[in-house]
Scaffold this active site. Structure first.
Site, PDB file in Angstrom:
ATOM      1  N   HIS A 213     -23.488  -7.577  26.901  1.00  0.00           N
ATOM      2  CA  HIS A 213     -23.882  -6.891  27.991  1.00  0.00           C
ATOM      3  C   HIS A 213     -23.682  -5.076  28.306  1.00  0.00           C
ATOM      4  O   HIS A 213     -23.011  -4.716  27.493  1.00  0.00           O
ATOM      5  CB  HIS A 213     -22.514  -7.447  28.149  1.00  0.00           C
ATOM      6  CG  HIS A 213     -21.937  -6.386  29.777  1.00  0.00           C
ATOM      7  ND1 HIS A 213     -21.778  -7.576  30.748  1.00  0.00           N
ATOM      8  CD2 HIS A 213     -21.656  -6.046  30.530  1.00  0.00           C
ATOM      9  CE1 HIS A 213     -21.904  -6.517  31.989  1.00  0.00           C
ATOM     10  NE2 HIS A 213     -21.986  -5.295  31.535  1.00  0.00           N
TER      11      HIS A 213
ATOM     12  N   HIS B 160     -25.717  -1.394  29.249  1.00  0.00           N
ATOM     13  CA  HIS B 160     -25.661  -0.470  29.929  1.00  0.00           C
ATOM     14  C   HIS B 160     -27.383   0.336  29.234  1.00  0.00           C
ATOM     15  O   HIS B 160     -27.164   0.315  27.796  1.00  0.00           O
ATOM     16  CB  HIS B 160     -24.286   0.317  30.693  1.00  0.00           C
ATOM     17  CG  HIS B 160     -23.513  -0.160  31.281  1.00  0.00           C
ATOM     18  ND1 HIS B 160     -23.366  -0.093  32.539  1.00  0.00           N
ATOM     19  CD2 HIS B 160     -22.718  -1.877  31.151  1.00  0.00           C
ATOM     20  CE1 HIS B 160     -21.511  -0.833  32.696  1.00  0.00           C
ATOM     21  NE2 HIS B 160     -21.872  -1.924  32.080  1.00  0.00           N
TER      22      HIS B 160
ATOM     23  N   CYS C 208     -19.724   2.158  35.640  1.00  0.00           N
ATOM     24  CA  CYS C 208     -18.314   2.279  35.021  1.00  0.00           C
ATOM     25  C   CYS C 208     -17.781   3.013  35.849  1.00  0.00           C
ATOM     26  O   CYS C 208     -17.851   4.507  35.275  1.00  0.00           O
ATOM     27  CB  CYS C 208     -18.114   2.010  33.767  1.00  0.00           C
ATOM     28  SG  CYS C 208     -16.370   1.528  33.150  1.00  0.00           S
TER      29      CYS C 208
END
Length: 307
Positions: A213, A215, A246
């Site tokens: 996962h 970014h 985030c």
């Protein structure tokens, strides 16, 4: 699917409707969220994170979680599509199951400082909170996925030791999580640091139970997917049009765009089951709804080529 194809098949967990939209300041209607989910399913995505059963006080964008669950497409409309939801505690889990959830996700961190800032408890305390959720899930026949934040770096602690990530991953799997998603929350990872982290984690948890996962803060999200794919990871989280970010990591941009990793994976000879053209259209649609340009480089290039 034969053995050779199975080795090269990648399962994409689309997190746009939840992780991608949860921090949007403008109110997004339930109808828009459900339309997005339908467009993603129509593009061939089989795992679509639908919503989050958290307190509306903390994440007001997800206050309509029950309504979203009630409006999800039927199995007859999109056979085989899974709609996991995020549940931070037992109360959220119970509400999710009452709303029809068949899979939930819990989230921990590899950084003590991030854990305390994000969910107001230590890593050990957060995992202890998951024990009743996993027990209740097993009794109800609900699958549980584990998320780990800050697997490469933390906005408060800096670099995170790979062994610290491995320990949390092992504990989540030991509790009963069927899969552990490894999140580079602030997008600081590069292929070398991601590889070191994966090597440590895979020594404790089978690679088949791990997901990446990533970014795209420094533009290396797809590079980290590539490195992880080469190491044997076959599950990746991503967000259509690169939506998301985030709130606890200043300057962190969105999740790696689903369009970008589908383009990459297909170029590597992997199968995803995703129709890239339909996905690009979906990303363009939600970007227009939000009044912004898509965060996907691939989508922008393909749309420009169309004229």
């Amino acid at each position: 699917m034969n053995a050779a194809n199975a080795m090269n098949h990648v399962r994409i967990v689309e997190v746009g409707p939840r992780d991608g939209l949860q921090n949007e300041k403008q109110r997004i209607s339930t109808e828009t969220k459900l339309a997005l989910i339908r467009k993603l399913a129509a593009a061939g995505l089989k795992d679509i994170e639908a919503t989050s059963f958290v307190s509306p006080k903390w994440v007001p964008q997800m206050a309509d979680h029950a309504e979203v669950m009630a409006g999800l497409p039927s199995g007859a409309e999109f056979p085989g599509v899974n709609y996991p939801v995020l549940t931070p505690n037992l109360k959220g889990f119970e509400a999710a199951v009452a709303a029809g959830a068949k899979e939930v996700a819990v989230f921990a961190a590899a950084s003590e400082a991030f854990s305390r800032k994000n969910i107001n408890c230590s890593i050990a305390e957060s995992i202890a909170r998951f024990e009743p959720i996993l027990a209740a899930a097993q009794a109800a026949g609900v699958r549980v996925r584990g998320y780990i934040s800050c697997v490469v770096g933390c906005p408060y602690e800096g670099a995170i030791a790979p062994q610290a990530v491995a320990e949390v991953a092992w504990r989540l799997r030991d509790l009963g999580c069927h899969e552990v998603s490894l999140g580079d929350t602030i997008g600081i990872g590069n292929p070398a640091s991601v590889a070191r982290m994966l090597e440590a984690v895979a020594a404790r948890v089978p690679m088949a139970q791990l997901a990446g996962h990533y970014h795209d803060t420094y533009g290396l999200g797809t590079a980290n997917v590539h490195a992880s794919y080469q190491m044997g990871v076959r599950v990746f989280d991503s967000s259509v049009a690169g939506l998301g970010g985030c709130p606890y990591a200043r300057g962190a941009t969105g999740n790696v765009a689903t369009e970008d990793i589908v383009w990459l994976l297909h170029g590597l000879g992997a199968t995803t089951g995703v129709d890239l053209d339909a996905l690009v259209d979906c990303g363009a649609w939600i970007s227009a709804k939000l009044g912004r340009e898509s965060g996907s480089r691939v989508a922008r290039a393909l749309l420009a080529r169309r004229g």
